[in-house]
Design an enzyme around this catalytic site. Structure first.
Site, PDB file in Angstrom:
ATOM      1  CG  HIS A  16      -1.394  -8.701  -0.197  1.00  0.00           C
ATOM      2  ND1 HIS A  16      -0.886  -7.419  -0.141  1.00  0.00           N
ATOM      3  CD2 HIS A  16      -2.709  -8.563  -0.534  1.00  0.00           C
ATOM      4  CE1 HIS A  16      -1.839  -6.552  -0.425  1.00  0.00           C
ATOM      5  NE2 HIS A  16      -2.945  -7.226  -0.676  1.00  0.00           N
ATOM      6  CE1 TYR A  27      -3.175  -2.911   0.236  1.00  0.00           C
ATOM      7  CE2 TYR A  27      -3.290  -2.627   2.607  1.00  0.00           C
ATOM      8  CZ  TYR A  27      -3.661  -3.302   1.462  1.00  0.00           C
ATOM      9  OH  TYR A  27      -4.531  -4.363   1.555  1.00  0.00           O
TER      10      TYR A  27
END
Length: 319
Positions: A122, A56
């Site tokens: 992820h 992110y």
């Protein structure tokens, strides 16, 4: 704020959790002051579960979250981060043992912590699942035995990726799944998998309860992968709520958090007022008559979906 058990982990997490992607200026430019104020608003509102990732904002979200958590008692929050995905636009995925160990070490430095409560692989729709089973998860298990990470999970968009891993590993190896865009007003397909996940003892984390903008008055960003039919159906539902004087986000959050089988639903923002509003929505009466009306409007596109990842990991498309 209500709290629920996260599968068999022993953790009690807030039904509304804080998703940290916005802290990395993923959607718009935000200041460090905004990021810190937002995290503090989440904690003050009882959101004890925080989820982030090094991907992110190219580690910016973790850095800002670490600054925001300075001075906050470590036992007052449950922190989840991830390994494996480092830049979706660049296709930067690495689930190797060396990368996994290095990523966790660097995440802990950025976050200012000495252990990670929940580490997650992820977006495993972009991974070789043989590598996840034979290399990544054993590496995480070793770090768990050392006390560096407490619990292990997997995340991704296609639902088929979860049994692809869970059916190949020993019970307790994978303790949580994080699914997004599959338990919201227009798509409840994750709900069909919950009995299977409960049988496996796996905790369920739900993200994107507004479908990454589908169920908002603002609507979807230009990059959104949904079809025009999905967007039009959700727009009609939003307009119906607005005509009744209700922000559809309130109904979407109440609906997602109402399911006792979902431990936590993540919401993300870098605006403290938005986080306070989201928390306040859960304190309002749940209008089930309005829910029924909205579900009827969304009926023609119910469970219409979109997918991504390596071809073998993509879900069949409905709609």
């Amino acid at each position: 704020m209500k709290y629920r058990p996260l599968g068999s982990t022993g953790l009690q997490v807030s039904v509304l959790g804080f998703g940290g992607s916005s802290l990395g200026s993923v959607f718009r430019q935000v200041t460090l002051d905004d990021a810190i104020a937002t995290v503090r608003a989440a904690l003050e509102g009882g959101m004890n579960f925080i989820d982030t990732s090094p991907s992110y904002g190219q580690t910016l979200a973790e850095l800002r979250l670490g600054w925001a958590l300075e001075g906050v008692p470590r036992d007052s929050y449950i922190l989840a981060t991830k390994i494996g995905s480092y830049s979706e636009p660049r296709g930067d995925y690495d689930f190797s043992a060396a990368s996994t160990e290095r990523s966790i070490e660097h995440s802990m430095i950025r976050l200012g912590i000495d252990h990670i409560d929940l580490i997650q692989c992820h977006d495993i729709e972009f991974a070789d699942h043989d590598q996840i089973v034979n290399e990544t998860l054993p590496t995480l298990q070793k770090l768990k035995e050392q006390g560096i990470v407490r619990h292990i999970g997997i995340t991704g968009l296609p639902l088929k990726i979860f049994p692809s891993i869970l059916d190949r590993v020993a019970p307790g190896t994978v303790e949580t799944i994080l699914s997004f865009c599959h338990y919201e007003l227009n798509d409840t397909s994750l709900g069909d998998m919950i009995p299977y996940l409960q049988k496996k003892g796996v905790g369920v984390i739900n993200a994107s309860p507004t479908g990454m903008g589908l169920l908002t008055q603002r609507g979807v960003p230009a990059w959104h992968p949904s079809t025009p039919a999905i967007q039009e159906g959700c727009r009609k539902a939003m307009e119906h709520c607005r005509a009744k004087g209700v922000d559809i986000v309130q109904l979407a959050l109440q609906f997602a958090c109402d399911n006792e089988a979902i431990a936590s639903t993540l919401v993300g923002s870098a605006n403290p007022d938005n986080i306070r509003a989201n928390i306040a929505y859960l304190e309002q009466p749940f209008d089930r008559d309005l829910l029924a009306e909205v579900m009827e409007i969304l009926g023609p596109i119910h469970n219409f979906n979109f997918t991504r990842g390596l071809p073998q990991h993509r879900d069949p498309i409905l709609g």
